[in-house]
Write an enzyme that holds these catalytic residues in place. Structure first.
Site, short mmCIF file in Angstrom:
data_model
loop_
_atom_site.label_atom_id
_atom_site.label_comp_id
_atom_site.label_asym_id
_atom_site.label_seq_id
_atom_site.Cartn_x
_atom_site.Cartn_y
_atom_site.Cartn_z
CD GLN A 5 40.83 41.16 43.41
OE1 GLN A 5 41.87 41.31 42.78
NE2 GLN A 5 40.57 41.83 44.53
CB SER A 6 37.83 43.53 36.70
OG SER A 6 38.07 43.84 35.35
#
Length: 334
Positions: free
Chosen positions: A75-76
């Site tokens: 989920q960067s």
């Protein structure tokens, strides 16, 4: 700005970002609270990462790069922003993700892949030595005749920090044109690169506000060490004529159980602010940090002065992977 040689800046962000009052929350806590809406720096490139990428990508293009290589969690925000910028500029993006390939794409990860980024998945142990993976990918790109440029996790370099040096310059300019003058400016701190940039800008452009970071993953001592090192590297490399301040202000104790684990207080803050002000935070970064700010102000409304600004660094797409936890919190909220 005194400088030997700044990397070229490639315009990507929609700036200046607005400064908005949180009127109902301010009334409740007894102190003036504002948001600098850096979540509005773009759509897919939104958040603090795009400010950093203006300089990182500027340097990459100056070097003739055709491939951006970066890394992060599934989920960067940084990976998503790199993918978006690469797609906009017609570059190739290769992203190293910590974790197994998920059965269903979601949130930032969905967007990164939708934007055409190539994914390399690795275990947590392998990610600890991500530099070795970078080296391999660089060799592979070069073997095919490409020109790679590596962007470390979160764009956390002295080059990336220049994005928030410019943000401080922008804030000073807004104040000269009628924006409120703040006693304190607070920002979420993962590595501390954005805080390093703001501190450099404070020195160069005369901001009077105290710059305060709120760590959401690492202990304050580690963040403080990184901030100091980044300012020192930037000052030496770019001839900025400044030194790291002796005191680097951090609000410790709001990391919870690490970056990827979210406490109920952060989720409750996300729901509360959405309903009170129509503002969306994300559970991992801004939600944790803003929860820390609210906690401190609820104990002492004047701890950070009479007028406080929180820099909203984005992350809205990270809400969706937390749909179950947020649904439970919503059901419990009045």
């Amino acid at each position: 700005m005194p400088a030997k040689k700044l990397p070229p800046r490639f315009p990507l962000a929609l700036t200046p970002t607005p400064i908005l009052p949180l009127e109902r929350l301010s009334k409740r806590l007894g102190v003036e609270i504002y948001l600098k809406r850096d979540d509005l720096t773009g759509l897919l490139e939104t958040g603090n990462k795009v400010r950093k990428l203006e300089f990182l990508v500027g340097e990459a293009l100056a070097q003739g790069a055709d491939t951006l290589i970066s890394c992060g969690t599934l989920q960067s925000n940084c990976c998503r922003a790199v993918a978006a910028v690469a797609a906009r500029l017609g570059l190739r993006a290769i992203l190293v993700f910590k974790g197994e390939k998920p059965g269903t794409l979601d949130g930032n990860h969905l967007l990164s892949r939708l934007l055409g980024a190539e994914a390399v998945y690795c275990s947590k142990a392998e990610f600890e030595n991500v530099g070795e993976i970078f080296d391999r990918l660089v060799r592979e790109v070069e073997a095919r005749g490409g020109k790679p440029y590596v962007i470390p996790e979160s764009g956390a370099t002295e080059v990336g920090a220049l994005g928030y040096l410019v943000c401080a310059q922008e804030l000073a300019e807004q104040q000269r044109h009628g924006a409120p003058s703040f006693d304190s400016v607070l920002i979420t701190a993962f590595s501390g690169g954005s805080q390093a940039g703001l501190l450099m800008g404070k020195e160069l452009f005369g901001l009077s506000a105290e710059i305060i970071g709120i760590p959401i993953a690492y202990e304050a001592a580690r963040v403080r060490e990184y901030v100091t090192a980044t300012i020192t590297k930037a000052a030496d490399r770019f001839g900025l004529g400044l030194a790291a301040p002796k005191t680097i202000h951090l609000l410790d104790g709001y990391q919870g159980r690490g970056r990827s684990r979210v406490e109920e207080a952060a989720l409750a803050t996300v729901v509360s602010l959405a309903r009170a002000e129509g503002i969306l935070l994300d559970p991992v970064y801004t939600g944790k940090a803003f929860a820390g700010l609210v906690d401190r102000l609820s104990r002492d409304p004047r701890e950070f002065g009479s007028r406080v600004c929180f820099v909203h660094t984005g992350g809205v797409f990270s809400l969706f992977p937390f749909r179950k936890s947020l649904s439970r919190q919503i059901d419990r909220s009045p």
